[in-house]
Design a protein around this motif. Structure first.
Motif: not given
Length: 499
Positions: A63-83
């Motif tokens: 998460y330091y390397v990857y910013d998840y800019p703009l609409f990509l931030r919508n995908y951030l919930w996927i790893p959390y749901v998988v966890f």
């Protein structure tokens, strides 16, 4: 107007640890876990806490390397749901604490207390700032839609490993499963950024070579006024008669593009080196190693015995060092640009630089504290217009503009939310940019896409200096006036007073 003190320069660097998204995430997560487990840590039972931290370290790195800019931030919930699906673990109290601390920091500490003490924003600013944080899309800690899912996953992995270690679970299978999960998150992040993150500006592959530096300088002086954070469409909506007359009598570059990431120190460094972050080394407002790695326009001017000064905030010292005349950013925002213009006049009187760059900051600060889609933001653009009119008139009276070019631009625009800029959301990418003076074509508009990395070589061309050694931007020759008669040249000299 006071210069930025040594304390303010250090404080600005410390603030960037909390302001920039990359360092904020680990600082916030570690801080939250420290508070949550304060009793265990004070009681000398820190081993499970540390083991949990080790388990979460691969995700911290990702998460330091990857910013998840703009609409990509919508995908951030996927790893959390998988966890949540795999481990069926969620500590609701910890997550509630994290959310409460996050919104306390952004809405009350940053959006209210910080801005009140620094620029005089109302104590009631939190009534608007919470909306700005939720909408913000830039690369700072105030991007709630990016920071919350990152922090929730990091906290949950850390807490899960903490609980398991505290219960004496075997560490090898625990760490093995979490490392595999982190590898999946890394692959997921890489795929998204490789195939969906496609809106960065194109990099100019060659160094400046579209026109040789003239044997005789085109100008004696160049003045660059940067209205920090002035969004292009909001400038068009503002009542800014002087700037719009200047634009009409000069050459406008209607598709002037900033660089990525569109952060102030990054943009200024690219503007005055002529190249990109991968080359000059300044990749965010948080500068880990001071000084640009390549020559600046100020270095180029020194080679021919000319001088340049940059009047700006303390952050810019991190890139340009002693070439910056700093101004304190701790003052009422309604007075900031007025004080900067008065300081600029003193620099002209006392130092007579061949190049003077002036950074006006009130527009940017209003966008960050109050948002860009409100009247306060347009009012600051209009105030800048009046102050620039006064400054240009003062220069004209002194004869400073007889053989000078004036360049007006912004370093980046601002998106909705807390005046967001960094990821090149709508409102950030294209900036106002126009040039005027006796050496500049009048009444011309260039619609082809150009880049702010052209500013440094264009200044070098005008002043007869060598291009900075890593300058990639082409000289903006479209703006250069062809040979004119004496009458036409004299008309150009008289323009500034008429405008």
């Amino acid at each position: 107007m006071k210069e930025a003190s040594r304390f303010e320069k250090m404080a600005a660097r410390c603030w960037n640890l909390l302001n920039e998204g990359k360092p904020f995430t680990p600082i916030f997560v570690v801080g939250t876990m420290t508070i949550y487990h304060a009793a265990d840590l004070l009681g000398g039972h820190a081993s499970a806490w540390l083991l949990g931290l080790v388990a979460a370290l691969p995700l911290f790195f990702i998460y330091y390397v990857y910013d998840y800019p703009l609409f990509l931030r919508n995908y951030l919930w996927i790893p959390y749901v998988v966890f949540l699906i795999i481990w069926s673990f969620a500590d609701a109290v910890l997550l509630f604490l994290a959310a409460a601390l996050y919104f306390f920091f952004t809405v009350f500490f940053w959006g209210t207390l910080y801005y009140h003490l620094r620029i005089g924003t109302s104590w009631w600013n939190f009534t608007r700032f919470w909306k700005l944080v939720l909408k913000n899309s830039d690369s700072t800690s105030g991007n709630a839609q990016e920071q919350l899912p990152k922090c929730f996953l990091l906290l949950s992995v850390w807490e899960y490993a903490y609980v398991q270690a505290g219960q004496g679970a075997p560490l090898v299978p625990l760490y093995g499963s979490l490392v595999l999960f982190a590898a999946g998150v890394w692959l997921f992040s890489w795929v998204l950024h490789r195939y969906l993150f496609d809106w960065k500006p194109d990099v100019i592959p060659t160094y400046t070579d579209n026109v040789p530096v003239p044997a005789v300088p085109v100008n004696d002086k160049v003045y660059v006024i940067v209205i920090d954070g002035m969004r292009k469409d909001r400038f068009e909506a503002a009542n800014a008669p002087f700037l719009k007359r200047l634009r009409a009598h000069g050459t406008e570059f209607a598709q002037m593009e900033t660089v990525y990431p569109a952060r102030t120190v990054v943009c200024f460094t690219s503007m005055f080196t002529g190249t990109y972050p991968f080359e000059h080394g300044i990749r965010s407002n948080m500068v880990w190693k001071l000084g640009a790695k390549v020559e600046t326009i100020f270095d180029s001017l020194r080679k021919i015995g000319k001088t340049g000064r940059l009047l700006g905030i303390a952050h810019l010292v991190d890139s340009f060092g002693d070439d910056v005349e700093t101004v304190t950013a701790v003052m009422p925002n309604d007075l900031a640009d007025r004080y900067i213009i008065e300081r600029a006049k003193r620099i002209v009187e006392e130092q007579t630089p061949d190049l003077l760059v002036v950074q006006l900051i009130a527009t940017d600060q209003t966008g960050h504290s109050r948002g860009v889609l409100y009247d306060e933001y347009i009012e600051k653009i209009e105030e800048a217009d009046a102050l620039i009119a006064e400054f240009v008139g003062w220069l004209e009276e002194r004869g400073e503009l007889d053989r000078a070019t004036l360049i007006i631009c912004a370093d980046h625009g601002q998106a909705d939310g807390i005046g967001g800029h960094g990821h090149l959301d709508e409102g950030e990418r294209y900036v106002p940019f126009f040039m005027c003076g006796p050496a500049i074509e009048p009444g011309k508009r260039v619609d082809e896409k150009t880049s702010l990395v052209s500013l440094a070589p264009t200044i070098a061309y005008l002043l007869g200096a060598p291009y900075p050694n890593h300058s990639r931007g082409p000289v903006l020759v479209e703006a250069m006036r062809k040979e004119k008669s004496n009458d036409e040249t004299e008309a150009g000299h008289r323009f500034f007073a008429g405008a």
